[in-house]
Write a protein that holds these residues in place. Structure first.
Motif, PDB file in Angstrom:
ATOM      1  N   LYS A   1      23.866  -0.303 -12.465  1.00 24.14           N
ATOM      2  CA  LYS A   1      23.655  -1.613 -11.870  1.00 24.14           C
ATOM      3  C   LYS A   1      23.603  -1.499 -10.347  1.00 24.14           C
ATOM      4  N   LYS A   2      24.511  -0.704  -9.766  1.00 27.18           N
ATOM      5  CA  LYS A   2      24.555  -0.513  -8.319  1.00 27.18           C
ATOM      6  C   LYS A   2      23.261   0.143  -7.827  1.00 27.18           C
ATOM      7  N   ASN A   3      22.766   1.161  -8.522  1.00 31.63           N
ATOM      8  CA  ASN A   3      21.519   1.831  -8.154  1.00 31.63           C
ATOM      9  C   ASN A   3      20.322   0.891  -8.273  1.00 31.63           C
ATOM     10  N   LEU A   4      20.315   0.073  -9.310  1.00 29.62           N
ATOM     11  CA  LEU A   4      19.228  -0.875  -9.511  1.00 29.62           C
ATOM     12  C   LEU A   4      19.199  -1.910  -8.388  1.00 29.62           C
ATOM     13  N   VAL A   5      20.379  -2.450  -8.029  1.00 32.71           N
ATOM     14  CA  VAL A   5      20.468  -3.429  -6.933  1.00 32.71           C
ATOM     15  C   VAL A   5      19.993  -2.790  -5.627  1.00 32.71           C
ATOM     16  N   THR A   6      20.445  -1.567  -5.363  1.00 34.45           N
ATOM     17  CA  THR A   6      20.035  -0.857  -4.142  1.00 34.45           C
ATOM     18  C   THR A   6      18.520  -0.661  -4.113  1.00 34.45           C
ATOM     19  N   ALA A   7      17.944  -0.251  -5.235  1.00 34.44           N
ATOM     20  CA  ALA A   7      16.500  -0.033  -5.320  1.00 34.44           C
ATOM     21  C   ALA A   7      15.721  -1.320  -5.085  1.00 34.44           C
ATOM     22  N   VAL A   8      16.164  -2.420  -5.692  1.00 32.50           N
ATOM     23  CA  VAL A   8      15.487  -3.708  -5.520  1.00 32.50           C
ATOM     24  C   VAL A   8      15.597  -4.181  -4.075  1.00 32.50           C
ATOM     25  N   LEU A   9      16.790  -4.062  -3.470  1.00 35.14           N
ATOM     26  CA  LEU A   9      16.981  -4.481  -2.078  1.00 35.14           C
ATOM     27  C   LEU A   9      16.133  -3.633  -1.117  1.00 35.14           C
ATOM     28  N   MET A  10      16.052  -2.321  -1.368  1.00 38.45           N
ATOM     29  CA  MET A  10      15.220  -1.448  -0.527  1.00 38.45           C
ATOM     30  C   MET A  10      13.732  -1.795  -0.673  1.00 38.45           C
ATOM     31  N   THR A  11      13.334  -2.128  -1.886  1.00 42.30           N
ATOM     32  CA  THR A  11      11.940  -2.521  -2.108  1.00 42.30           C
ATOM     33  C   THR A  11      11.621  -3.797  -1.343  1.00 42.30           C
ATOM     34  N   ILE A  12      12.496  -4.775  -1.418  1.00 46.67           N
ATOM     35  CA  ILE A  12      12.295  -6.037  -0.698  1.00 46.67           C
ATOM     36  C   ILE A  12      12.300  -5.791   0.809  1.00 46.67           C
ATOM     37  N   ALA A  13      13.264  -5.008   1.287  1.00 43.83           N
ATOM     38  CA  ALA A  13      13.373  -4.750   2.738  1.00 43.83           C
ATOM     39  C   ALA A  13      12.143  -4.018   3.264  1.00 43.83           C
ATOM     40  N   THR A  14      11.709  -2.966   2.571  1.00 44.32           N
ATOM     41  CA  THR A  14      10.543  -2.227   3.057  1.00 44.32           C
ATOM     42  C   THR A  14       9.256  -3.038   2.917  1.00 44.32           C
ATOM     43  N   THR A  15       9.167  -3.882   1.903  1.00 40.75           N
ATOM     44  CA  THR A  15       7.995  -4.744   1.762  1.00 40.75           C
ATOM     45  C   THR A  15       7.916  -5.734   2.917  1.00 40.75           C
ATOM     46  N   VAL A  16       9.037  -6.359   3.246  1.00 39.53           N
ATOM     47  CA  VAL A  16       9.056  -7.314   4.360  1.00 39.53           C
ATOM     48  C   VAL A  16       8.783  -6.597   5.680  1.00 39.53           C
ATOM     49  N   LEU A  17       9.445  -5.457   5.888  1.00 42.22           N
ATOM     50  CA  LEU A  17       9.297  -4.728   7.148  1.00 42.22           C
ATOM     51  C   LEU A  17       7.903  -4.123   7.308  1.00 42.22           C
ATOM     52  N   LEU A  18       7.452  -3.364   6.315  1.00 43.51           N
ATOM     53  CA  LEU A  18       6.199  -2.636   6.437  1.00 43.51           C
ATOM     54  C   LEU A  18       4.976  -3.394   5.938  1.00 43.51           C
ATOM     55  N   GLY A  19       5.189  -4.372   5.067  1.00 44.39           N
ATOM     56  CA  GLY A  19       4.066  -5.124   4.514  1.00 44.39           C
ATOM     57  C   GLY A  19       3.798  -6.432   5.226  1.00 44.39           C
ATOM     58  N   ILE A  20       4.778  -6.946   5.961  1.00 41.47           N
ATOM     59  CA  ILE A  20       4.587  -8.226   6.652  1.00 41.47           C
ATOM     60  C   ILE A  20       4.836  -8.083   8.156  1.00 41.47           C
ATOM     61  N   ALA A  21       6.033  -7.667   8.542  1.00 41.26           N
ATOM     62  CA  ALA A  21       6.404  -7.624   9.961  1.00 41.26           C
ATOM     63  C   ALA A  21       5.543  -6.647  10.763  1.00 41.26           C
ATOM     64  N   TYR A  22       5.450  -5.406  10.296  1.00 44.06           N
ATOM     65  CA  TYR A  22       4.692  -4.392  11.028  1.00 44.06           C
ATOM     66  C   TYR A  22       3.218  -4.786  11.190  1.00 44.06           C
ATOM     67  N   PRO A  23       2.501  -5.188  10.129  1.00 45.94           N
ATOM     68  CA  PRO A  23       1.102  -5.602  10.318  1.00 45.94           C
ATOM     69  C   PRO A  23       0.949  -6.782  11.273  1.00 45.94           C
ATOM     70  N   LEU A  24       1.881  -7.738  11.233  1.00 41.78           N
ATOM     71  CA  LEU A  24       1.806  -8.874  12.153  1.00 41.78           C
ATOM     72  C   LEU A  24       1.986  -8.430  13.598  1.00 41.78           C
ATOM     73  N   VAL A  25       2.915  -7.518  13.848  1.00 43.82           N
ATOM     74  CA  VAL A  25       3.143  -7.010  15.205  1.00 43.82           C
ATOM     75  C   VAL A  25       1.915  -6.253  15.699  1.00 43.82           C
ATOM     76  N   VAL A  26       1.383  -5.355  14.872  1.00 41.21           N
ATOM     77  CA  VAL A  26       0.211  -4.568  15.274  1.00 41.21           C
ATOM     78  C   VAL A  26      -0.997  -5.472  15.512  1.00 41.21           C
ATOM     79  N   THR A  27      -1.224  -6.430  14.634  1.00 39.10           N
ATOM     80  CA  THR A  27      -2.341  -7.367  14.793  1.00 39.10           C
ATOM     81  C   THR A  27      -2.163  -8.199  16.060  1.00 39.10           C
ATOM     82  N   GLY A  28      -0.946  -8.689  16.305  1.00 38.65           N
ATOM     83  CA  GLY A  28      -0.675  -9.472  17.514  1.00 38.65           C
ATOM     84  C   GLY A  28      -0.899  -8.668  18.778  1.00 38.65           C
ATOM     85  N   LEU A  29      -0.434  -7.416  18.793  1.00 36.27           N
ATOM     86  CA  LEU A  29      -0.650  -6.561  19.963  1.00 36.27           C
ATOM     87  C   LEU A  29      -2.136  -6.281  20.177  1.00 36.27           C
ATOM     88  N   ALA A  30      -2.851  -5.997  19.099  1.00 33.47           N
ATOM     89  CA  ALA A  30      -4.288  -5.727  19.213  1.00 33.47           C
ATOM     90  C   ALA A  30      -5.024  -6.950  19.755  1.00 33.47           C
TER      91      ALA A  30
END
Length: 197
Positions: free
Chosen positions: A3-32
């Motif tokens: 259960k602990k590993n599953l929660v960690t995996a889901v939280l990491m998936t959400i965190a990396t999706t938000v960071l690399l799939g939303i935040a990073y593209p918005l920053v790069v697009t805004g800078l460009a």
């Protein structure tokens, strides 16, 4: 433990999706958009408030009063959504026949003259916006005659649109066909046929 590993995996998936799939593209697009707005928007060329092309995407020109681009193997020709070379090898008969026909057509006004290779071969992307200075030189007499201009006047426009090697050593000298043809329309308008939009 599972259960602990599953929660960690889901939280990491959400965190990396938000960071690399939303935040990073918005920053790069805004800078460009802030630093390089013309490049970030496709280097579009407008005439009369209407987009007529891009300086980084080739398009075909067939009229005798225009400089012609390289042949395109992208989709049905100059299709930016389907960039690709022909995938035909140097021994493929279809490619050999097409090149022979293109050479024969180019030599109509230049009997016995070698045709620059980029006028009869497609680039790897199929949408190269440039030709070599040799290809532009090959076409100057035809364009000058059709435009009622002197060879020297057209040659000076070609020189104006000739870009050198990037940083002085990368790539080769090149001429942007769309920008050159637009400048021709401004300086030596065509009366016999419809000009570019």
């Amino acid at each position: 433990m599972i259960k602990k590993n599953l929660v960690t995996a889901v939280l990491m998936t959400i965190a990396t999706t938000v960071l690399l799939g939303i935040a990073y593209p918005l920053v790069v697009t805004g800078l460009a958009q802030a630093i390089f707005p013309r490049k970030a928007n496709g280097q579009l060329i407008q005439r009369g408030g209407e987009n007529i092309g891009s300086s980084i995407i080739g398009q075909g020109f067939s009229g005798t009063s225009y400089f012609h681009s390289r042949p395109s193997a992208a989709g049905n020709g100059y299709d930016a959504a389907n960039t690709n070379g022909s995938q035909l090898g140097p021994t493929n008969q279809k490619l050999i026949d097409r090149v022979k026909n293109d050479v024969a057509a180019a030599q109509v006004d230049h009997s016995g003259t070698d045709v620059p290779v980029d006028l009869v071969t497609a680039s790897a992307s199929g949408i190269d916006p440039h030709i070599t200075p040799a290809s532009a030189e090959f076409q100057i007499a035809r364009v000058a005659k059709e435009r009622g201009a002197t060879v020297d006047q057209v040659r000076s426009l070609v020189a104006k649109h000739t870009e050198g090697r990037q940083f002085g050593f990368l790539g080769e000298a090149r001429v942007n066909v769309l920008e050159l043809n637009l400048d021709l329309d401004r300086n030596f308008p065509v009366r016999k046929q419809a000009a570019l939009r």
